[in-house]
Design a protein around this motif. Structure first.
Motif, PDB file in Angstrom:
ATOM      1  N   THR A   2      62.664  39.179  65.187  1.00  0.00           N
ATOM      2  CA  THR A   2      63.889  38.513  65.498  1.00  0.00           C
ATOM      3  C   THR A   2      64.899  38.938  64.383  1.00  0.00           C
ATOM      4  N   VAL A   3      64.469  38.999  63.013  1.00  0.00           N
ATOM      5  CA  VAL A   3      65.627  39.578  61.934  1.00  0.00           C
ATOM      6  C   VAL A   3      65.801  40.891  62.143  1.00  0.00           C
ATOM      7  N   GLY A  12      56.039  26.348  56.436  1.00  0.00           N
ATOM      8  CA  GLY A  12      56.562  26.935  57.709  1.00  0.00           C
ATOM      9  C   GLY A  12      57.160  26.224  58.773  1.00  0.00           C
ATOM     10  N   PHE A  39      60.902  25.728  57.672  1.00  0.00           N
ATOM     11  CA  PHE A  39      62.057  26.486  58.112  1.00  0.00           C
ATOM     12  C   PHE A  39      62.234  26.703  59.714  1.00  0.00           C
ATOM     13  N   VAL A  61      59.184  35.968  53.870  1.00  0.00           N
ATOM     14  CA  VAL A  61      58.375  34.712  53.506  1.00  0.00           C
ATOM     15  C   VAL A  61      58.444  33.870  54.692  1.00  0.00           C
ATOM     16  N   VAL A  62      59.391  33.572  55.780  1.00  0.00           N
ATOM     17  CA  VAL A  62      59.114  32.787  56.805  1.00  0.00           C
ATOM     18  C   VAL A  62      58.288  33.332  57.424  1.00  0.00           C
ATOM     19  N   SER A  91      66.532  33.292  57.292  1.00  0.00           N
ATOM     20  CA  SER A  91      65.997  34.226  56.409  1.00  0.00           C
ATOM     21  C   SER A  91      66.848  34.967  55.541  1.00  0.00           C
ATOM     22  N   ALA A  92      68.077  35.291  55.830  1.00  0.00           N
ATOM     23  CA  ALA A  92      68.916  36.065  54.945  1.00  0.00           C
ATOM     24  C   ALA A  92      69.484  34.995  53.734  1.00  0.00           C
ATOM     25  N   GLN A 109      55.200  34.671  57.027  1.00  0.00           N
ATOM     26  CA  GLN A 109      54.063  34.434  56.119  1.00  0.00           C
ATOM     27  C   GLN A 109      53.822  33.109  56.222  1.00  0.00           C
ATOM     28  N   ALA A 110      54.820  32.283  55.910  1.00  0.00           N
ATOM     29  CA  ALA A 110      54.620  30.550  55.972  1.00  0.00           C
ATOM     30  C   ALA A 110      54.286  30.277  57.542  1.00  0.00           C
ATOM     31  N   GLU A 136      63.398  40.333  53.161  1.00  0.00           N
ATOM     32  CA  GLU A 136      62.702  39.820  52.370  1.00  0.00           C
ATOM     33  C   GLU A 136      62.365  38.139  52.615  1.00  0.00           C
ATOM     34  N   GLY A 137      63.534  37.590  53.203  1.00  0.00           N
ATOM     35  CA  GLY A 137      63.505  36.066  53.697  1.00  0.00           C
ATOM     36  C   GLY A 137      62.573  36.274  54.932  1.00  0.00           C
ATOM     37  N   ALA A 138      62.813  37.215  55.658  1.00  0.00           N
ATOM     38  CA  ALA A 138      61.871  37.131  56.837  1.00  0.00           C
ATOM     39  C   ALA A 138      60.301  37.229  56.618  1.00  0.00           C
ATOM     40  N   GLY A 141      66.326  34.699  51.493  1.00  0.00           N
ATOM     41  CA  GLY A 141      66.055  36.051  50.883  1.00  0.00           C
ATOM     42  C   GLY A 141      67.176  36.147  49.681  1.00  0.00           C
ATOM     43  N   ALA A 142      68.300  35.871  50.056  1.00  0.00           N
ATOM     44  CA  ALA A 142      69.345  36.024  49.168  1.00  0.00           C
ATOM     45  C   ALA A 142      69.067  34.940  47.861  1.00  0.00           C
ATOM     46  N   ARG A 161      51.904  25.099  52.153  1.00  0.00           N
ATOM     47  CA  ARG A 161      52.460  26.421  52.791  1.00  0.00           C
ATOM     48  C   ARG A 161      52.822  26.012  54.168  1.00  0.00           C
ATOM     49  N   SER A 177      68.149  41.236  51.706  1.00  0.00           N
ATOM     50  CA  SER A 177      68.007  39.617  51.697  1.00  0.00           C
ATOM     51  C   SER A 177      67.122  39.252  52.955  1.00  0.00           C
ATOM     52  N   ALA A 178      67.803  39.613  54.034  1.00  0.00           N
ATOM     53  CA  ALA A 178      67.236  39.225  55.348  1.00  0.00           C
ATOM     54  C   ALA A 178      65.768  39.563  55.608  1.00  0.00           C
TER      55      ALA A 178
END
Lengths: 193, 193
Positions: B178-179, A125, A128, B165-166, A158-159, B168-169, B161-163, A162-163, A121, B158-159
């Motif tokens: 930021t996003v 981090g 990214f 994940v980032v 991130s996008a 959390q990591a 959900e991706g944010a 997520g995509a 994990r 997408s952004a």
DNA sequence: GTCTATACGAAGATAGAC
DNA sequence: GTCTATCTTCGTATAGAC
């Protein structure tokens, strides 16, 4: 002899490579040693010889190997074209990956970020973060102010990630294409100011 | 009596609620029946009474329940303010969730999308689509052309959900903030044209 | 380095009593 | 509806021979 201790060949490297493939498809928790052995053809008796810390170590090394590989790919496309071109190139790679895998294989770093191994994990981090820095540097070279370049790079990473999740869940590359097109607009606006 | 057959109370509902919590923290594959029983306090003997199809069914119902809950939240904030305000409100919710859970609990729909249950994966796919539609509709009301509203909504989901994940990591809400700030810029530019 | 054997626990699922 | 008991499979990990 040049092939001595080559970290890219041999059973150990094969196990790491297979672990990456399987983690992309099933996630960290659902990837077992038996799966990795069957997929890599590695000998059964050598698991704890090569990875004394067991599954944690295998998953961490697999995550790091995938991060290195993907990071080199990002560097390469950023060197070859501008940010927008790199975005398109990266999307092409992922689009092909989805189509050839039947939408089974996702991003290994996301899988590690959401997985059950704390070490992996944390590698996710920092991975990214590394990608964001690479993109931010490129944007700065293209004339974007450093603060904006930094925050824009976070949006891009991130996008994109997520995509990939949305595209995989829907079994379609459309979300990926749509997001890249939108990011192109944002990048162009940021560069030409 | 109004409490008869209330689907929001009783052991069955408790198990679904616990499944959502645990899936958010550990993912689908690492969430076992024993975990769910211990977390919910539900009686051991009733698992296959309430969920005859076993784990697949429990995970699917948990994913759908989480999707319904989150979808209602999105609808609510979109009704209360404009798209930009809704973005900020949603980010607030997730930020608090990260801080109170020590960055352990992520988005249950992403977990389902990347999990081992095909049924839940497909529910995740349609859930993302539903959220996009809600946001696209709102953007249209605010004056964005329908094609652009549609593609912009995919970027937003997408952004975001991706944010998550980032964030959390990395154990930090900064990527999320930021996003959202970047998405605000994009939304404002799209609306005022 | 690789093997077999095995310990040990946990997983999902079923059967039948109450 | 809920219980206990059990089946079967699979997981990680270790021990000791080759």
């Amino acid at each position: 002899m040049a092939t001595k201790h080559d970290p890219t060949s041999g059973p150990r490297a094969a196990m790491i490579g297979s672990a990456v493939d399987l983690i992309r498809e099933r996630g960290v928790a659902a990837t077992s040693f038996a799966d990795v052995l069957a997929h890599s053809g590695a000998p059964r008796g050598s698991i704890y010889h090569h990875f004394p810390r067991g599954k944690s170590q295998l998953v961490e090394e697999a995550t790091q190997a995938a991060a290195d590989r993907l990071g080199r790919g990002v560097e390469r496309v950023l060197d070859a074209t501008d940010t927008v071109g790199a975005l398109r190139a990266l999307a092409d790679v992922w689009r092909r990956g989805f189509e050839t895998s039947g939408y089974r294989a996702g991003c290994p770093i996301v899988a590690a970020a959401l997985g059950t191994e704390p070490g992996a994990r944390s590698i996710a981090g920092t991975t990214f973060d590394t990608w964001c820095s690479l993109i931010a540097t490129k944007l700065t070279v293209e004339g974007v102010g450093s603060a904006r370049a930094s925050s824009l790079s976070v949006l891009i990473v991130s996008a994109l990630e997520g995509a990939l999740v949305v595209a995989q869940a829907q079994g379609s590359t459309t979300p990926l294409d749509t997001v890249v097109a939108e990011l192109e607009l944002v990048c162009r606006a940021a560069v030409s100011r």
